[in-house]
Design a protein around this motif. Structure first.
Motif, PDB file in Angstrom:
ATOM      1  N   MET A   1      42.652  36.143  47.654  1.00 14.58           N
ATOM      2  CA  MET A   1      43.298  36.695  46.400  1.00 14.58           C
ATOM      3  C   MET A   1      44.453  36.279  46.337  1.00 14.58           C
ATOM      4  SD  MET A   1      41.451  38.173  44.696  1.00 14.58           S
ATOM      5  CE  MET A   1      42.350  38.888  43.521  1.00 14.58           C
ATOM      6  N   ALA A   2      45.279  35.708  46.948  1.00 12.54           N
ATOM      7  CA  ALA A   2      46.130  34.705  47.254  1.00 12.54           C
ATOM      8  C   ALA A   2      46.399  33.632  46.362  1.00 12.54           C
ATOM      9  CB  ALA A   2      47.719  34.891  48.898  1.00 12.54           C
ATOM     10  N   LYS A   3      45.540  32.639  46.864  1.00 13.62           N
ATOM     11  CA  LYS A   3      45.193  31.478  45.456  1.00 13.62           C
ATOM     12  C   LYS A   3      45.426  31.531  44.531  1.00 13.62           C
ATOM     13  CE  LYS A   3      43.270  29.155  49.925  1.00 13.62           C
ATOM     14  NZ  LYS A   3      42.043  28.284  50.251  1.00 13.62           N
ATOM     15  N   PHE A   4      44.991  32.557  43.771  1.00  8.85           N
ATOM     16  CA  PHE A   4      44.792  33.684  42.244  1.00  8.85           C
ATOM     17  C   PHE A   4      46.316  33.317  42.293  1.00  8.85           C
ATOM     18  CE2 PHE A   4      40.149  34.075  44.162  1.00  8.85           C
ATOM     19  CZ  PHE A   4      39.906  33.584  42.795  1.00  8.85           C
ATOM     20  N   THR A   5      47.396  33.483  42.730  1.00 13.82           N
ATOM     21  CA  THR A   5      48.302  33.998  41.933  1.00 13.82           C
ATOM     22  C   THR A   5      49.080  32.666  42.269  1.00 13.82           C
ATOM     23  OG1 THR A   5      49.112  34.360  44.820  1.00 13.82           O
ATOM     24  CG2 THR A   5      48.319  36.529  43.907  1.00 13.82           C
ATOM     25  N   LYS A   6      48.459  31.588  42.477  1.00 15.14           N
ATOM     26  CA  LYS A   6      49.535  30.413  42.274  1.00 15.14           C
ATOM     27  C   LYS A   6      49.005  29.816  40.844  1.00 15.14           C
ATOM     28  CE  LYS A   6      49.144  28.775  47.133  1.00 15.14           C
ATOM     29  NZ  LYS A   6      48.633  27.474  47.736  1.00 15.14           N
ATOM     30  N   ALA A   7      47.561  30.429  40.692  1.00 14.16           N
ATOM     31  CA  ALA A   7      47.933  30.081  38.952  1.00 14.16           C
ATOM     32  C   ALA A   7      48.439  30.584  38.076  1.00 14.16           C
ATOM     33  CB  ALA A   7      45.869  30.371  38.274  1.00 14.16           C
ATOM     34  N   LYS A   8      49.835  32.056  38.471  1.00  9.95           N
ATOM     35  CA  LYS A   8      49.963  33.178  37.902  1.00  9.95           C
ATOM     36  C   LYS A   8      51.068  32.737  37.043  1.00  9.95           C
ATOM     37  CE  LYS A   8      51.398  37.716  37.391  1.00  9.95           C
ATOM     38  NZ  LYS A   8      52.826  37.835  37.622  1.00  9.95           N
ATOM     39  N   ARG A   9      51.638  32.320  35.885  1.00 15.84           N
ATOM     40  CA  ARG A   9      52.902  32.376  35.403  1.00 15.84           C
ATOM     41  C   ARG A   9      53.855  33.726  34.652  1.00 15.84           C
ATOM     42  NH1 ARG A   9      49.798  28.537  30.463  1.00 15.84           N
ATOM     43  NH2 ARG A   9      49.185  26.927  32.262  1.00 15.84           N
ATOM     44  N   ALA A  10      54.628  33.219  34.397  1.00 16.74           N
ATOM     45  CA  ALA A  10      55.864  34.864  34.627  1.00 16.74           C
ATOM     46  C   ALA A  10      55.394  35.423  33.259  1.00 16.74           C
ATOM     47  CB  ALA A  10      57.090  34.291  33.362  1.00 16.74           C
ATOM     48  N   GLY A  11      54.865  36.762  33.160  1.00 16.24           N
ATOM     49  CA  GLY A  11      54.087  37.070  32.384  1.00 16.24           C
ATOM     50  C   GLY A  11      52.992  37.678  32.205  1.00 16.24           C
ATOM     51  N   ASP A  12      52.364  36.459  33.086  1.00 15.05           N
ATOM     52  CA  ASP A  12      50.425  36.829  33.245  1.00 15.05           C
ATOM     53  C   ASP A  12      50.262  37.975  34.167  1.00 15.05           C
ATOM     54  OD1 ASP A  12      50.225  34.397  32.018  1.00 15.05           O
ATOM     55  OD2 ASP A  12      49.447  32.882  33.753  1.00 15.05           O
ATOM     56  N   PHE A  13      48.951  38.239  33.641  1.00 13.73           N
ATOM     57  CA  PHE A  13      48.564  39.332  34.193  1.00 13.73           C
ATOM     58  C   PHE A  13      47.510  38.904  35.129  1.00 13.73           C
ATOM     59  CE2 PHE A  13      45.873  38.829  30.284  1.00 13.73           C
ATOM     60  CZ  PHE A  13      45.032  39.458  30.489  1.00 13.73           C
ATOM     61  N   ILE A  14      46.416  39.614  36.208  1.00 12.69           N
ATOM     62  CA  ILE A  14      45.675  39.276  36.823  1.00 12.69           C
ATOM     63  C   ILE A  14      44.519  40.614  36.641  1.00 12.69           C
ATOM     64  CG2 ILE A  14      44.513  38.718  39.390  1.00 12.69           C
ATOM     65  CD1 ILE A  14      46.972  37.567  40.133  1.00 12.69           C
ATOM     66  N   ALA A  15      43.663  40.022  36.328  1.00 10.34           N
ATOM     67  CA  ALA A  15      42.341  40.852  36.254  1.00 10.34           C
ATOM     68  C   ALA A  15      41.426  40.766  36.237  1.00 10.34           C
ATOM     69  CB  ALA A  15      41.948  40.950  35.055  1.00 10.34           C
ATOM     70  N   ILE A  16      40.806  41.605  37.634  1.00 18.89           N
ATOM     71  CA  ILE A  16      39.862  41.319  38.138  1.00 18.89           C
ATOM     72  C   ILE A  16      38.403  42.152  38.047  1.00 18.89           C
ATOM     73  CG2 ILE A  16      39.046  42.131  40.790  1.00 18.89           C
ATOM     74  CD1 ILE A  16      42.003  42.155  41.656  1.00 18.89           C
ATOM     75  N   GLU A  17      37.272  40.989  38.021  1.00 19.25           N
ATOM     76  CA  GLU A  17      36.312  42.507  36.534  1.00 19.25           C
ATOM     77  C   GLU A  17      35.030  41.872  38.041  1.00 19.25           C
ATOM     78  OE1 GLU A  17      34.951  40.154  33.648  1.00 19.25           O
ATOM     79  OE2 GLU A  17      38.044  40.121  32.695  1.00 19.25           O
ATOM     80  N   PRO A  18      34.527  43.257  39.331  1.00 18.70           N
ATOM     81  CA  PRO A  18      33.638  43.171  40.133  1.00 18.70           C
ATOM     82  C   PRO A  18      32.472  43.282  38.911  1.00 18.70           C
ATOM     83  CG  PRO A  18      34.610  45.471  39.410  1.00 18.70           C
ATOM     84  CD  PRO A  18      35.609  44.688  38.488  1.00 18.70           C
ATOM     85  N   ASN A  19      31.788  42.856  39.851  1.00 18.32           N
ATOM     86  CA  ASN A  19      29.925  42.928  38.880  1.00 18.32           C
ATOM     87  C   ASN A  19      29.063  44.190  38.914  1.00 18.32           C
ATOM     88  OD1 ASN A  19      26.932  42.192  38.599  1.00 18.32           O
ATOM     89  ND2 ASN A  19      28.027  40.350  38.679  1.00 18.32           N
ATOM     90  N   GLN A  20      28.695  44.744  38.074  1.00 18.45           N
ATOM     91  CA  GLN A  20      27.510  45.993  38.211  1.00 18.45           C
ATOM     92  C   GLN A  20      26.628  46.353  38.295  1.00 18.45           C
ATOM     93  OE1 GLN A  20      30.174  48.385  36.274  1.00 18.45           O
ATOM     94  NE2 GLN A  20      31.795  47.112  36.210  1.00 18.45           N
ATOM     95  N   LYS A  21      25.696  44.431  38.136  1.00 13.54           N
ATOM     96  CA  LYS A  21      24.740  44.773  38.742  1.00 13.54           C
ATOM     97  C   LYS A  21      24.866  45.323  39.865  1.00 13.54           C
ATOM     98  CE  LYS A  21      23.358  42.293  34.884  1.00 13.54           C
ATOM     99  NZ  LYS A  21      22.334  40.879  34.724  1.00 13.54           N
ATOM    100  N   SER A  22      25.752  44.271  40.861  1.00 17.03           N
ATOM    101  CA  SER A  22      25.909  44.268  42.799  1.00 17.03           C
ATOM    102  C   SER A  22      26.943  43.446  43.541  1.00 17.03           C
ATOM    103  CB  SER A  22      24.339  43.114  43.298  1.00 17.03           C
ATOM    104  OG  SER A  22      24.683  43.325  44.700  1.00 17.03           O
ATOM    105  N   ALA A  23      27.122  44.725  44.577  1.00 13.78           N
ATOM    106  CA  ALA A  23      28.155  44.359  45.187  1.00 13.78           C
ATOM    107  C   ALA A  23      28.268  43.150  46.035  1.00 13.78           C
ATOM    108  CB  ALA A  23      28.648  45.375  46.108  1.00 13.78           C
TER     109      ALA A  23
END
Length: 65
Positions: free
Chosen positions: A1-23
């Motif tokens: 997950m830490a790698k995704f924070t590198k794309a974050k800019r000031a004021g951005d949010f990070i949304a995690i969308e799990p798959n509803q069909k299967s883990a």
């Protein structure tokens, strides 16, 4: 997950969308309106101490949650 924070800019949010069909399907991660990524889950053999259903893993998550 830490790698995704590198794309974050000031004021951005990070949304995690799990798959509803299967883990065991990919999880979509959105950073602001400019980045989308996929996190692929891995399967752990049954009986392994790191299997998601093992008591050790559940206890570790319980301490965090």
């Amino acid at each position: 997950m830490a790698k995704f924070t590198k794309a974050k800019r000031a004021g951005d949010f990070i949304a995690i969308e799990p798959n509803q069909k299967s883990a065991y399907r990919p999880v979509v991660i959105r950073v602001g309106t400019h980045f989308i990524g996929i996190l692929m889950p891995t399967r752990v053999p049954d009986g392994s101490p790191t299997h998601p259903d093992s008591m050790e893993v559940r206890d570790a998550w319980a301490a965090i949650l």
